[in-house]
Scaffold this motif. Sequence first.
Motif, PDB file in Angstrom:
ATOM      1  N   ASN A 159      25.074  47.394  44.064  1.00 58.91           N
ATOM      2  CA  ASN A 159      23.972  48.337  43.821  1.00 58.91           C
ATOM      3  C   ASN A 159      23.478  48.261  42.382  1.00 58.91           C
ATOM      4  OD1 ASN A 159      24.192  49.212  46.475  1.00 58.91           O
ATOM      5  ND2 ASN A 159      25.630  50.845  45.949  1.00 58.91           N
ATOM      6  N   GLY A 160      23.413  47.036  41.860  1.00 63.70           N
ATOM      7  CA  GLY A 160      22.878  46.819  40.529  1.00 63.70           C
ATOM      8  C   GLY A 160      23.839  47.063  39.389  1.00 63.70           C
ATOM      9  N   ARG A 161      25.080  47.407  39.696  1.00 65.91           N
ATOM     10  CA  ARG A 161      26.073  47.665  38.653  1.00 65.91           C
ATOM     11  C   ARG A 161      27.212  46.668  38.768  1.00 65.91           C
ATOM     12  NH1 ARG A 161      29.933  53.085  38.094  1.00 65.91           N
ATOM     13  NH2 ARG A 161      31.367  52.161  36.584  1.00 65.91           N
ATOM     14  N   ASP A 162      27.695  46.177  37.643  1.00 63.26           N
ATOM     15  CA  ASP A 162      28.816  45.247  37.647  1.00 63.26           C
ATOM     16  C   ASP A 162      30.149  46.002  37.645  1.00 63.26           C
ATOM     17  OD1 ASP A 162      27.019  43.192  37.596  1.00 63.26           O
ATOM     18  OD2 ASP A 162      28.017  42.113  35.974  1.00 63.26           O
ATOM     19  N   TYR A 163      31.098  45.450  38.389  1.00 64.57           N
ATOM     20  CA  TYR A 163      32.439  46.021  38.468  1.00 64.57           C
ATOM     21  C   TYR A 163      33.483  44.930  38.281  1.00 64.57           C
ATOM     22  CZ  TYR A 163      30.390  50.161  40.785  1.00 64.57           C
ATOM     23  OH  TYR A 163      29.660  51.283  41.092  1.00 64.57           O
ATOM     24  N   LEU A 164      34.576  45.277  37.618  1.00 66.41           N
ATOM     25  CA  LEU A 164      35.812  44.499  37.645  1.00 66.41           C
ATOM     26  C   LEU A 164      36.737  45.231  38.596  1.00 66.41           C
ATOM     27  CD1 LEU A 164      36.149  43.767  33.843  1.00 66.41           C
ATOM     28  CD2 LEU A 164      35.634  42.092  35.637  1.00 66.41           C
ATOM     29  N   ILE A 165      37.222  44.520  39.624  1.00 71.68           N
ATOM     30  CA  ILE A 165      37.859  45.206  40.747  1.00 71.68           C
ATOM     31  C   ILE A 165      39.332  44.838  40.858  1.00 71.68           C
ATOM     32  CG2 ILE A 165      37.774  45.603  43.225  1.00 71.68           C
ATOM     33  CD1 ILE A 165      34.793  44.916  43.118  1.00 71.68           C
ATOM     34  N   PRO A 166      40.235  45.813  40.701  1.00 65.30           N
ATOM     35  CA  PRO A 166      41.667  45.544  40.836  1.00 65.30           C
ATOM     36  C   PRO A 166      42.047  45.332  42.303  1.00 65.30           C
ATOM     37  CG  PRO A 166      41.300  47.890  40.489  1.00 65.30           C
ATOM     38  CD  PRO A 166      39.961  47.214  40.370  1.00 65.30           C
ATOM     39  N   MET A 167      42.871  44.314  42.545  1.00 65.15           N
ATOM     40  CA  MET A 167      43.309  43.986  43.903  1.00 65.15           C
ATOM     41  C   MET A 167      44.815  43.719  43.894  1.00 65.15           C
ATOM     42  SD  MET A 167      40.192  41.426  45.055  1.00 65.15           S
ATOM     43  CE  MET A 167      40.747  41.290  46.759  1.00 65.15           C
ATOM     44  N   ALA A 168      45.554  44.489  44.679  1.00 64.57           N
ATOM     45  CA  ALA A 168      47.005  44.316  44.777  1.00 64.57           C
ATOM     46  C   ALA A 168      47.326  43.569  46.069  1.00 64.57           C
ATOM     47  CB  ALA A 168      47.700  45.675  44.757  1.00 64.57           C
ATOM     48  N   THR A 169      47.847  42.354  45.939  1.00 62.13           N
ATOM     49  CA  THR A 169      48.128  41.540  47.120  1.00 62.13           C
ATOM     50  C   THR A 169      49.173  40.497  46.786  1.00 62.13           C
ATOM     51  OG1 THR A 169      47.154  40.079  48.803  1.00 62.13           O
ATOM     52  CG2 THR A 169      46.221  39.965  46.579  1.00 62.13           C
ATOM     53  N   GLU A 170      49.930  40.091  47.792  1.00 67.29           N
ATOM     54  CA  GLU A 170      50.913  39.021  47.603  1.00 67.29           C
ATOM     55  C   GLU A 170      50.393  37.687  48.120  1.00 67.29           C
ATOM     56  OE1 GLU A 170      51.064  39.277  51.822  1.00 67.29           O
ATOM     57  OE2 GLU A 170      50.707  40.768  50.264  1.00 67.29           O
ATOM     58  N   GLU A 171      49.186  37.674  48.699  1.00 69.88           N
ATOM     59  CA  GLU A 171      48.692  36.466  49.359  1.00 69.88           C
ATOM     60  C   GLU A 171      47.836  35.627  48.424  1.00 69.88           C
ATOM     61  OE1 GLU A 171      46.175  35.171  53.337  1.00 69.88           O
ATOM     62  OE2 GLU A 171      47.379  36.986  53.318  1.00 69.88           O
ATOM     63  N   PRO A 172      48.150  34.346  48.280  1.00 68.39           N
ATOM     64  CA  PRO A 172      47.329  33.468  47.433  1.00 68.39           C
ATOM     65  C   PRO A 172      45.912  33.338  47.975  1.00 68.39           C
ATOM     66  CG  PRO A 172      49.428  32.437  48.007  1.00 68.39           C
ATOM     67  CD  PRO A 172      49.299  33.649  48.872  1.00 68.39           C
ATOM     68  N   SER A 173      44.981  33.098  47.093  1.00 74.18           N
ATOM     69  CA  SER A 173      43.576  32.765  47.352  1.00 74.18           C
ATOM     70  C   SER A 173      42.685  33.969  47.624  1.00 74.18           C
ATOM     71  CB  SER A 173      43.422  31.733  48.494  1.00 74.18           C
ATOM     72  OG  SER A 173      43.568  32.328  49.758  1.00 74.18           O
ATOM     73  N   VAL A 174      43.258  35.150  47.834  1.00 76.54           N
ATOM     74  CA  VAL A 174      42.453  36.323  48.173  1.00 76.54           C
ATOM     75  C   VAL A 174      41.543  36.725  47.015  1.00 76.54           C
ATOM     76  CG1 VAL A 174      42.555  38.803  48.670  1.00 76.54           C
ATOM     77  CG2 VAL A 174      43.995  37.206  49.954  1.00 76.54           C
ATOM     78  N   VAL A 175      42.118  36.897  45.829  1.00 72.53           N
ATOM     79  CA  VAL A 175      41.322  37.336  44.672  1.00 72.53           C
ATOM     80  C   VAL A 175      40.310  36.251  44.289  1.00 72.53           C
ATOM     81  CG1 VAL A 175      41.420  38.131  42.281  1.00 72.53           C
ATOM     82  CG2 VAL A 175      43.240  38.777  43.876  1.00 72.53           C
ATOM     83  N   ALA A 176      40.743  35.001  44.350  1.00 73.96           N
ATOM     84  CA  ALA A 176      39.854  33.895  43.997  1.00 73.96           C
ATOM     85  C   ALA A 176      38.678  33.793  44.961  1.00 73.96           C
ATOM     86  CB  ALA A 176      40.633  32.585  43.985  1.00 73.96           C
ATOM     87  N   ALA A 177      38.939  33.942  46.264  1.00 69.95           N
ATOM     88  CA  ALA A 177      37.870  33.831  47.265  1.00 69.95           C
ATOM     89  C   ALA A 177      36.864  34.952  47.110  1.00 69.95           C
ATOM     90  CB  ALA A 177      38.468  33.833  48.670  1.00 69.95           C
ATOM     91  N   ALA A 178      37.347  36.170  46.894  1.00 68.72           N
ATOM     92  CA  ALA A 178      36.439  37.307  46.729  1.00 68.72           C
ATOM     93  C   ALA A 178      35.569  37.123  45.487  1.00 68.72           C
ATOM     94  CB  ALA A 178      37.238  38.609  46.649  1.00 68.72           C
ATOM     95  N   SER A 179      36.190  36.695  44.384  1.00 63.97           N
ATOM     96  CA  SER A 179      35.441  36.485  43.136  1.00 63.97           C
ATOM     97  C   SER A 179      34.404  35.382  43.298  1.00 63.97           C
ATOM     98  CB  SER A 179      36.408  36.122  42.002  1.00 63.97           C
ATOM     99  OG  SER A 179      37.342  37.157  41.771  1.00 63.97           O
ATOM    100  N   ASN A 180      34.768  34.316  43.994  1.00 67.35           N
ATOM    101  CA  ASN A 180      33.866  33.188  44.196  1.00 67.35           C
ATOM    102  C   ASN A 180      32.638  33.598  45.001  1.00 67.35           C
ATOM    103  OD1 ASN A 180      32.880  30.561  44.219  1.00 67.35           O
ATOM    104  ND2 ASN A 180      34.138  29.947  45.958  1.00 67.35           N
ATOM    105  N   MET A 181      32.863  34.312  46.100  1.00 66.63           N
ATOM    106  CA  MET A 181      31.733  34.733  46.930  1.00 66.63           C
ATOM    107  C   MET A 181      30.886  35.793  46.230  1.00 66.63           C
ATOM    108  SD  MET A 181      31.453  32.856  49.541  1.00 66.63           S
ATOM    109  CE  MET A 181      31.973  31.545  48.404  1.00 66.63           C
ATOM    110  N   ALA A 182      31.506  36.600  45.373  1.00 62.12           N
ATOM    111  CA  ALA A 182      30.734  37.571  44.595  1.00 62.12           C
ATOM    112  C   ALA A 182      29.780  36.849  43.648  1.00 62.12           C
ATOM    113  CB  ALA A 182      31.668  38.490  43.819  1.00 62.12           C
ATOM    114  N   SER A 183      30.220  35.709  43.107  1.00 58.80           N
ATOM    115  CA  SER A 183      29.341  34.945  42.204  1.00 58.80           C
ATOM    116  C   SER A 183      28.159  34.360  42.960  1.00 58.80           C
ATOM    117  CB  SER A 183      30.138  33.842  41.496  1.00 58.80           C
ATOM    118  OG  SER A 183      30.516  32.819  42.402  1.00 58.80           O
ATOM    119  N   VAL A 184      28.384  33.963  44.219  1.00 59.47           N
ATOM    120  CA  VAL A 184      27.286  33.437  45.037  1.00 59.47           C
ATOM    121  C   VAL A 184      26.320  34.560  45.413  1.00 59.47           C
ATOM    122  CG1 VAL A 184      26.691  32.262  47.199  1.00 59.47           C
ATOM    123  CG2 VAL A 184      28.726  31.562  45.920  1.00 59.47           C
ATOM    124  N   ALA A 185      26.860  35.719  45.752  1.00 59.67           N
ATOM    125  CA  ALA A 185      26.013  36.859  46.123  1.00 59.67           C
ATOM    126  C   ALA A 185      25.166  37.345  44.952  1.00 59.67           C
ATOM    127  CB  ALA A 185      26.886  38.002  46.653  1.00 59.67           C
TER     128      ALA A 185
END
Length: 423
Positions: A71-97
């Motif tokens: 909604n026009g505002r930038d966020y840094l988003i904390p994510m707690a997970t034990e699974e590899p690639s989750v944070v990287a995939a979300a960040s990557n697709m956010a850059s495309v969006a």
Amino acid sequence: MSANSRIPGFYKLSPSERFKTVVKQSGVAEADIANLATADAEMLKIADRMVENVVGTLSIPLGVAANFTINGRDYLIPMATEEPSVVAAASNMASVARLHGGFHTSSDQPIMISQIQLVGARDPHGARLRLYERRQDLLNLANEQDPMLVKLGGGAKDIEVRIVEAGDRTYVVLHLIVDVRDAMGANAVNTMAEALAPLVSEIAGARVRLRILSNKADLRLARVRATYDAESLGGPDVVDGIIDAYVFAAADPYRAATHNKGIMNGITAVVLATGNDTRAVEAGAHSHAAASGRYTSLSHYEKDAAGNLVGTMEVPMAVGLVGGATKTHPVAQAAVKLLGVKSAQELAEIIVAVGLAQNTGALRALAAEGIQKGHMSLHARNIAVAAGASSEEIDEVVARLRKDGHVRIDKAEAVLAEMRSGR
């Protein structure tokens, strides 16, 4: 020695005393379970107030997803997970969006439902209408239980009365519809339901059984849409592949279960990081996926006129900023501060944006090079560490595992042994 789980007064002990008792009663060597205990005395005190029979804490990696514009505002988003690639995939697709304005969200008011189940009504349909006739009395009594919530603009807003046929039984079920403001709301709606039970029983001429919230929070939906640039995703064929993957999930519950798990990889990570109830959110999401009577995809994908991928999603999102672990766990408090959110609705909208980003990232990997390529490169690091690789050895072990194509603990151990014997 075999374990003995009978421990009278166990709950009365301190965490350190409980741990010693567990060692004694389990028959397991203390050295083998020493990691159950924690050296962080302050965190142990907090944990002991949060749940029962505490002996220690479990740390989960907490990453920060970047590139999100919502909604026009930038966020840094904390994510707690034990699974590899989750944070990287979300960040990557956010850059495309971001190329097309990021994520656009909306959400319902924070409405929760509490159910009061009535059994033995002689005239269920008559009882249903009698309850509607006393709607205002019921709402007034409910709101007497939480005047602060009412002062903040929330409180009991309405009732709905349903007839539920279950085999040879007929239940009258009253839904108390409550605006819980910035809380998840379980405690508020349960307290109201308990208070209403005697009056509801009297009006209906039936016995009250259950009085408890519903985690099917379908009056509390959060929605998100995003446009992903086709060329940045990898071209038209990748876009078509993502849509084929979505259509498959929409049609086949076997695929939908894994598809939606990918969405929850993102959603649950933020819910957990902010101290919210992961099980409640997951139950709400999966019940929503089956709302039509058939389990299907939570997300939807299509192409716009320019051939770009458009992803949308609508999910129940019962999260809060007050109460529970959000207010007692220091990491959760820090996560909320990092986000800078001002309301439970804003938090809900951030969470669904992460869920959609994560889903898109997983589908892109499936459509482009297969899920294992990116996932296994990160998984290989975990395998290298588990095999005993030092920080200086990890990169070489990972490179050899990936070249060999077999990311397994036995292979990592063999690689390590070969590396060390050659020094």
